[in-house]
Enzyme design. Structure first.
Site, PDB file in Angstrom:
ATOM      1  N   ASP A   1       0.729  -1.399  -0.046  1.00  0.00           N
ATOM      2  CA  ASP A   1       0.180   0.017   0.034  1.00  0.00           C
ATOM      3  C   ASP A   1       0.894   1.305   0.087  1.00  0.00           C
ATOM      4  O   ASP A   1       2.075   1.105  -0.139  1.00  0.00           O
ATOM      5  CB  ASP A   1      -1.017  -0.035   1.178  1.00  0.00           C
ATOM      6  CG  ASP A   1      -2.497   0.599   0.855  1.00  0.00           C
ATOM      7  OD1 ASP A   1      -2.328   1.767   0.364  1.00  0.00           O
ATOM      8  OD2 ASP A   1      -3.368  -0.019   1.010  1.00  0.00           O
ATOM      9  N   HIS A  23      -2.845   3.183  -4.475  1.00  0.00           N
ATOM     10  CA  HIS A  23      -2.294   2.769  -3.179  1.00  0.00           C
ATOM     11  C   HIS A  23      -0.770   2.405  -3.474  1.00  0.00           C
ATOM     12  O   HIS A  23      -0.512   1.244  -3.057  1.00  0.00           O
ATOM     13  CB  HIS A  23      -3.245   1.680  -2.527  1.00  0.00           C
ATOM     14  CG  HIS A  23      -4.505   2.154  -1.934  1.00  0.00           C
ATOM     15  ND1 HIS A  23      -4.464   2.928  -0.813  1.00  0.00           N
ATOM     16  CD2 HIS A  23      -5.719   1.922  -2.119  1.00  0.00           C
ATOM     17  CE1 HIS A  23      -5.655   3.358  -0.520  1.00  0.00           C
ATOM     18  NE2 HIS A  23      -6.485   2.942  -1.354  1.00  0.00           N
ATOM     19  N   ASP A  31      -8.856  -0.845  -5.971  1.00  0.00           N
ATOM     20  CA  ASP A  31      -9.630   0.140  -5.574  1.00  0.00           C
ATOM     21  C   ASP A  31      -8.980   1.697  -5.238  1.00  0.00           C
ATOM     22  O   ASP A  31      -7.743   1.597  -5.496  1.00  0.00           O
ATOM     23  CB  ASP A  31     -10.053  -0.236  -4.058  1.00  0.00           C
ATOM     24  CG  ASP A  31      -8.902  -0.567  -3.005  1.00  0.00           C
ATOM     25  OD1 ASP A  31      -7.813  -1.049  -3.547  1.00  0.00           O
ATOM     26  OD2 ASP A  31      -8.748  -0.075  -2.011  1.00  0.00           O
ATOM     27  N   GLU A  32      -9.790   2.498  -5.177  1.00  0.00           N
ATOM     28  CA  GLU A  32      -9.272   3.906  -4.887  1.00  0.00           C
ATOM     29  C   GLU A  32      -8.210   4.529  -5.384  1.00  0.00           C
ATOM     30  O   GLU A  32      -7.260   4.693  -4.943  1.00  0.00           O
ATOM     31  CB  GLU A  32      -9.099   3.921  -3.289  1.00  0.00           C
ATOM     32  CG  GLU A  32     -10.503   3.505  -2.338  1.00  0.00           C
ATOM     33  CD  GLU A  32     -10.130   3.355  -1.036  1.00  0.00           C
ATOM     34  OE1 GLU A  32     -11.171   3.919  -0.193  1.00  0.00           O
ATOM     35  OE2 GLU A  32      -9.068   3.258  -0.595  1.00  0.00           O
ATOM     36  N   TYR A  89     -16.317  -5.154   7.990  1.00  0.00           N
ATOM     37  CA  TYR A  89     -14.803  -4.249   8.174  1.00  0.00           C
ATOM     38  C   TYR A  89     -14.633  -4.272   9.673  1.00  0.00           C
ATOM     39  O   TYR A  89     -15.467  -3.431  10.388  1.00  0.00           O
ATOM     40  CB  TYR A  89     -14.972  -2.913   7.690  1.00  0.00           C
ATOM     41  CG  TYR A  89     -14.394  -2.761   6.180  1.00  0.00           C
ATOM     42  CD1 TYR A  89     -14.982  -3.902   5.312  1.00  0.00           C
ATOM     43  CD2 TYR A  89     -13.804  -1.698   5.678  1.00  0.00           C
ATOM     44  CE1 TYR A  89     -14.451  -3.929   3.901  1.00  0.00           C
ATOM     45  CE2 TYR A  89     -13.288  -1.765   4.541  1.00  0.00           C
ATOM     46  CZ  TYR A  89     -13.642  -2.835   3.637  1.00  0.00           C
ATOM     47  OH  TYR A  89     -13.172  -2.781   2.115  1.00  0.00           O
ATOM     48  N   ASP A 109     -12.187  -3.014  11.210  1.00  0.00           N
ATOM     49  CA  ASP A 109     -11.447  -1.896  11.593  1.00  0.00           C
ATOM     50  C   ASP A 109     -12.508  -0.965  12.230  1.00  0.00           C
ATOM     51  O   ASP A 109     -11.986   0.219  12.745  1.00  0.00           O
ATOM     52  CB  ASP A 109     -10.697  -1.429  10.501  1.00  0.00           C
ATOM     53  CG  ASP A 109     -11.036  -1.072   9.325  1.00  0.00           C
ATOM     54  OD1 ASP A 109     -12.299  -1.625   9.012  1.00  0.00           O
ATOM     55  OD2 ASP A 109     -10.800  -0.247   8.405  1.00  0.00           O
ATOM     56  N   TRP A 134      -8.413  -3.570   8.269  1.00  0.00           N
ATOM     57  CA  TRP A 134      -7.361  -2.604   7.776  1.00  0.00           C
ATOM     58  C   TRP A 134      -6.406  -2.091   9.207  1.00  0.00           C
ATOM     59  O   TRP A 134      -7.346  -1.881  10.022  1.00  0.00           O
ATOM     60  CB  TRP A 134      -8.007  -1.350   7.063  1.00  0.00           C
ATOM     61  CG  TRP A 134      -8.792  -2.090   5.835  1.00  0.00           C
ATOM     62  CD1 TRP A 134     -10.072  -2.123   5.746  1.00  0.00           C
ATOM     63  CD2 TRP A 134      -8.282  -2.284   4.557  1.00  0.00           C
ATOM     64  NE1 TRP A 134     -10.478  -2.647   4.691  1.00  0.00           N
ATOM     65  CE2 TRP A 134      -9.250  -2.632   4.003  1.00  0.00           C
ATOM     66  CE3 TRP A 134      -6.962  -1.998   4.044  1.00  0.00           C
ATOM     67  CZ2 TRP A 134      -8.795  -3.122   2.619  1.00  0.00           C
ATOM     68  CZ3 TRP A 134      -6.819  -2.705   2.989  1.00  0.00           C
ATOM     69  CH2 TRP A 134      -7.823  -3.087   1.943  1.00  0.00           C
TER      70      TRP A 134
HETATM   71  C1  ACM Z   1     -10.904  -0.746   0.435  1.00  0.00           C
HETATM   72  O1  ACM Z   1     -11.646  -0.728   1.678  1.00  0.00           O
HETATM   73  N1  ACM Z   1     -10.426   0.185   0.039  1.00  0.00           N
HETATM   74  C2  ACM Z   1     -11.204  -1.929  -0.195  1.00  0.00           C
END
Ligand code: ACM
Length: 470
Positions: A168, A239, A301-302, A393, A395, A446
């Site tokens: 990342d 990322h 992603d992102e 998730y 986190d 995460w």
């Molecule tokens: C993500 O939570 N960006 C996959």
């Protein structure tokens, strides 16, 4: 017992195991028998002999599904029947859970004269093929011994997938011989945010670490003995600031960058040159040597398109390739990588953003921004893993953020145990046939706000037990 077995009935009378009870196993199940012997020896001190007939019998039976088993405990002993070693392994895990909890310890606290196994017949099988947990080891490096402990915990809950987020913006965590700067430079950041990154206060403390390839080979082998597949994730095209810090030629601009010292979404994504695609193919060659998993995660992603929009070269490449916009350019990139993985007999997995600009043929979609991406992909005939952030998730806070919980992401929301427990991963919008494309689900952890194994376990449990149940 978690997850709760599908069927459980009393046989009336217990089985009794003793220090000289023998284990008998069909040849295909010898590996599982050795795991059982080692586990029981650790927690009881017993060194159970192997024999042709025994008080614990592991045998193949063809009336049970690929990961199913039947465990019968009676005065005749304990019999575990399964169609495959994986099924027999889950029967063994159930047997371990039927014994007193101290027998799960790594060394005996007392050596018992005998142990009763409750007289039960259990018939059990998992609902889904993909039962996993994702672990972000980029934002915070987690030591190898703890990853093995995590595998033990997954396997005890009959989960079979460890998705390792290895790269990342803030850290590249895997040795790659051809590109040594990925770990020489990319595995180390100067500092990290203290508290929420939006507050802009830094801790001034370097953080880093990486896994040697042999570390990961050890993890893969350890996991395989426990029927857990380690799925590596190598992020692209976003990322990727740590990659760009190590090899600036991967970037879109002349800016020099360092592994990122903040959290969030970052404009620095890799450029769409053929040479960058080749870089990832080279990296993946080494990744595939280490990780035998059929599924290889490539992120996706992102990835903000700001730099591609601003770059004359990226625009030129887009035109040359006949692509209408930057989303199609990302799709082009991901499709190259997917085709490469396919040529090596692997299957590409990506976060649901890989739907934008056109989904690569054969790609598996991991639906995280809700289940819509998964629904779209399954409707188009792709396999999917459904893992929406609001439910799985880990986190997220597990109670309201003002209730004394340690700092976690998104203080305005939380996901408590009951919410995870009640989660249904099969989207109602799918037809019966499309539902066949749902491989399963997984938790995600995460680690922006999770710096240590102890904190990771605090976030994982007990919510991961609920995911196992789901
Ligand atoms: C993500 O939570 N960006 C996959």
């Amino acid at each position: 017992m978690i997850p709760r077995p599908e069927q459980l009935r009393s046989t009336g009378r217990d089985a009794v195991l003793r220090p000289n009870s023998a284990i008998a196993a069909d040849p295909e199940l010898h590996g599982v028998a050795r795991f059982l012997r080692r586990s029981l020896q650790a927690g009881t001190g017993w060194e159970l002999p192997f024999a042709d007939t025994g008080d614990i019998r592991l045998r193949l039976a063809d009336d049970l599904g690929p990961e199913g088993y039947r465990l019968t405990a009676s005065p005749d002993g304990v019999e575990i029947a399964a169609a495959t070693p994986a099924g027999a392994f889950y029967g063994v895990q159930t047997l371990r859970l039927l014994l007193p909890p101290e027998t799960l310890r790594a060394a005996p606290v007392r050596v018992p004269d005998s142990l009763a196994v409750p007289g039960l017949e259990i018939v059990d099988a998992p609902r889904f093929r993909w039962r996993g947990q994702h672990m972000d080891v980029s934002r915070h490096f987690m030591p190898l011994p703890w990853l093995k402990r995590l595998v033990d915990l997954l396997a005890l809950h009959k989960l079979n997938t460890l998705h390792l987020h290895l790269t990342d913006d803030q850290g590249w965590r895997l040795q790659i011989d051809r590109y040594p700067r990925l770990t020489e430079v990319g595995a180390w950041r100067r500092e990290s945010p203290l508290g929420y990154y939006s507050e802009g206060i830094q801790d001034g403390r370097p953080h880093g670490g990486f896994y040697a390839k042999d570390d990961m080979r050890e993890l893969v082998a350890y996991a395989a003995e426990r029927f857990v597949t380690v799925v590596p994730e190598i992020e692209l095209p976003g990322h990727s600031q740590a990659q760009i810090a190590a090899y600036p030629e991967l970037g879109n601009t002349d800016d020099t960058v360092e592994p990122w010292t903040s959290w969030g979404i970052n404009d620095h994504i890799v450029n769409p040159e053929e040479s960058t695609v080749q870089f990832y193919k080279d990296v993946l060659d080494e990744v595939l040597e280490v990780f035998p998993s059929r599924y290889i995660h490539i992120g996706g992603d992102e990835a903000p398109k700001t730099e591609w929009r601003a770059s004359e070269r990226a625009q030129e490449l887009m035109r040359e390739r006949g692509l209408a916009n930057e989303e199609e350019l990302q799709s082009w990139f991901v499709t190259q990588i997917g085709a490469y993985l396919e040529s090596k007999g692997r299957i590409m997995v990506g976060w649901d953003e890989i739907l934008e600009g056109g989904l690569a043929p054969g790609a598996v979609v991991m639906s995280w921004r809700g289940e819509e991406g998964g629904v779209a992909a399954a409707s188009a005939g792709h396999d999917v893993i459904i893992g929406p952030e609001a439910f799985v998730y880990l986190d997220y806070y597990q109670a309201p953020s003002d209730s004394g919980e340690p700092l976690a992401i998104h203080p305005e929301k939380y996901t408590d145990l009951a919410k995870v427990y009640a989660y249904e991963p099969l989207p109602a919008a799918l037809t019966e046939e499309q539902r066949g494309h749902v491989l399963g689900s997984q938790g995600q952890l995460w680690t922006e706000y999770v710096a240590t194994p102890e904190h990771a376990e605090y976030m994982l449990f007990p919510r991961l037990c609920a995911i196992a149940e789901v």
